[in-house]
Write a protein that holds these residues in place. Structure first.
Motif, PDB file in Angstrom:
ATOM      1  N   GLU A   1       3.444   1.044  -2.701  1.00 26.95           N
ATOM      2  CA  GLU A   1       4.656   1.618  -2.136  1.00 26.95           C
ATOM      3  C   GLU A   1       4.423   2.030  -0.690  1.00 26.95           C
ATOM      4  OE1 GLU A   1       7.588   5.510  -2.710  1.00 26.95           O
ATOM      5  OE2 GLU A   1       5.894   5.187  -4.076  1.00 26.95           O
TER       6      GLU A   1
ATOM      7  N   THR B   1      -1.199   2.814  -4.650  1.00 25.19           N
ATOM      8  CA  THR B   1       0.084   2.189  -4.963  1.00 25.19           C
ATOM      9  C   THR B   1       0.344   1.032  -4.000  1.00 25.19           C
ATOM     10  OG1 THR B   1       1.530   3.412  -3.451  1.00 25.19           O
ATOM     11  CG2 THR B   1       0.905   4.516  -5.504  1.00 25.19           C
TER      12      THR B   1
ATOM     13  N   ASP C   1      14.420  10.876  -3.847  1.00 23.69           N
ATOM     14  CA  ASP C   1      13.666  10.668  -5.085  1.00 23.69           C
ATOM     15  C   ASP C   1      13.188   9.222  -5.140  1.00 23.69           C
ATOM     16  OD1 ASP C   1      12.655  10.423  -7.626  1.00 23.69           O
ATOM     17  OD2 ASP C   1      14.310  11.463  -8.617  1.00 23.69           O
TER      18      ASP C   1
ATOM     19  N   ASN D   1      17.364   7.269  -3.319  1.00 24.48           N
ATOM     20  CA  ASN D   1      15.924   6.987  -3.297  1.00 24.48           C
ATOM     21  C   ASN D   1      15.247   7.551  -2.050  1.00 24.48           C
ATOM     22  OD1 ASN D   1      17.031   5.165  -1.466  1.00 24.48           O
ATOM     23  ND2 ASN D   1      15.746   3.461  -2.112  1.00 24.48           N
TER      24      ASN D   1
ATOM     25  N   THR E   1      16.017   3.451  -7.556  1.00 27.40           N
ATOM     26  CA  THR E   1      16.140   2.220  -6.791  1.00 27.40           C
ATOM     27  C   THR E   1      17.207   2.419  -5.718  1.00 27.40           C
ATOM     28  OG1 THR E   1      17.876   1.245  -8.172  1.00 27.40           O
ATOM     29  CG2 THR E   1      15.588   0.948  -8.898  1.00 27.40           C
TER      30      THR E   1
ATOM     31  N   ARG F   1      11.690   7.586  -7.201  1.00 28.90           N
ATOM     32  CA  ARG F   1      11.783   6.937  -8.510  1.00 28.90           C
ATOM     33  C   ARG F   1      13.080   6.159  -8.671  1.00 28.90           C
ATOM     34  NH1 ARG F   1      10.992  12.186 -12.086  1.00 28.90           N
ATOM     35  NH2 ARG F   1      12.456  12.871 -10.459  1.00 28.90           N
TER      36      ARG F   1
ATOM     37  N   ARG G   1       8.409  11.069  -0.158  1.00 30.90           N
ATOM     38  CA  ARG G   1       7.720  11.833  -1.196  1.00 30.90           C
ATOM     39  C   ARG G   1       7.642  13.310  -0.835  1.00 30.90           C
ATOM     40  NH1 ARG G   1       2.500   8.767  -3.836  1.00 30.90           N
ATOM     41  NH2 ARG G   1       3.627   7.079  -4.894  1.00 30.90           N
TER      42      ARG G   1
END
Length: 214
Positions: free
Chosen positions: A117, A115, A53, A50, A57, A55, A145
């Motif tokens: 996040e 978001t 990426d 993660n 977990t 996405r 990201r």
């Protein structure tokens, strides 16, 4: 490591996700199996967490692409690779980069727009093309990201120097002020322009209609 490589190919498959628990279950009693899997990255295997990426977990990893066939004779000799980045060096790089992602400017824990996040910062290795044609690999701070989208990015310092040298004296003075502050203040119209560029097509059309431009 060879067994893990064959397991990834035969049981997981490129592009698919797996967990540490699944891997440990596949190799019961094998110590440090996580480390054996990480060693594959030194042979060109791409296995994302993660950190690469968002996405995924924290329990998931993705087998993206296979690298060298380490199970073949003579292929498992460790290649020359970049040394690991220690905690002290990591703090030095992040501090030198003003504790923010150098690609988007986000700071640790700051929420990505729209978001819930929070951003996490990490260190990336970036190839830099130097004046004269040589290349160097340098460390840079990026958020999770931005690291995903910049894996194969090369920074062309030579081209930037050429463009900076072509600036007028007034523009050089303006640039120097931004560099000293490590920040460029944006005017309200520039902020709206940046936000407009990031809108989907229908939303851009709605803004143009609002301004009487449709």
């Amino acid at each position: 490591m060879k067994r893990v490589a064959l397991w990834l190919i035969s049981e997981v498959g490129e592009g698919n996700e797996f967990t540490k628990e699944q891997m440990r279950a596949a190799f019961p009693g094998v110590s440090q199996i996580d480390r054996r899997m990480r060693d594959l990255r030194s042979f060109g295997w791409r296995i994302d967490t993660n950190r690469e990426d968002p996405r995924l977990t924290s329990a998931q990893q993705r087998f993206v692409t296979r690298g060298q066939p380490v199970w073949e004779k003579g292929m498992a000799s460790r290649p020359a690779s970049a040394p690991a980045i220690g905690a002290v060096r990591r703090r030095e790089v992040i501090s030198g980069d003003s504790n923010m992602c150098r690609s988007c400017g986000i700071t640790p824990g700051q929420l990505y727009a729209g978001t819930f996040e929070g951003a996490q910062l990490d260190i990336a290795r970036r190839e830099v093309r130097l004046p004269g044609g040589a290349s160097d690999v340098q460390l840079i701070t990026e958020c999770n990201r931005c690291r995903v989208g910049a894996k194969d990015l090369t920074a062309d310092l030579s081209a930037v120097i050429d463009r900076a040298g072509a600036l007028s004296s007034d523009d050089r003075e303006l640039l120097a002020g931004w560099m000293d502050a490590d920040e460029r203040p944006f005017s309200p119209v520039e902020r709206v322009w940046a936000e407009y560029r990031a809108l989907p097509a229908d939303a851009r059309a709605a803004l143009r209609e609002f301004l009487g431009l449709a």
